[in-house]
Design a protein around this motif. Structure first.
Motif: not given
Length: 66
Positions: A60-62
C-alpha cells in the motif's frame, strides 16, 4: 570436514566443472521446468492461485506530505 573446506580443496578444473554444472542445472530448470511440471501433473489450479494470492503480501503506497 566442512563443505567449504572440501570445495576449497578441489582442483581448479574440478571447481570449474562444478560451477559449469550448477549453471547448466539452473539453465535447464528454467528452460524445461514448466514442461516437466505439466507432464507430471504439478500445474497449479485456479484454487491454488487464489490461495497464493490470499497469502501474498500487499503493498500500500502512502503519500507523505512535503
Amino acid at each position: 570436514m566442512s563443505l567449504l573446506k572440501t570445495y576449497t580443496n578441489l582442483s581448479p578444473k574440478a571447481k570449474l566443472a562444478f560451477g559449469v554444472g550448477l549453471v547448466s542445472w539452473g539453465f535447464l530448470g528454467l528452460t524445461f521446468g514448466d514442461k516437466i511440471e505439466s507432464k507430471l501433473g504439478f500445474t497449479p489450479t485456479e484454487a491454488d492461485k487464489a490461495e497464493l494470492d490470499k497469502i501474498a503480501p500487499k503493498i500500500h503506497v502512502v503519500e507523505r506530505k512535503s
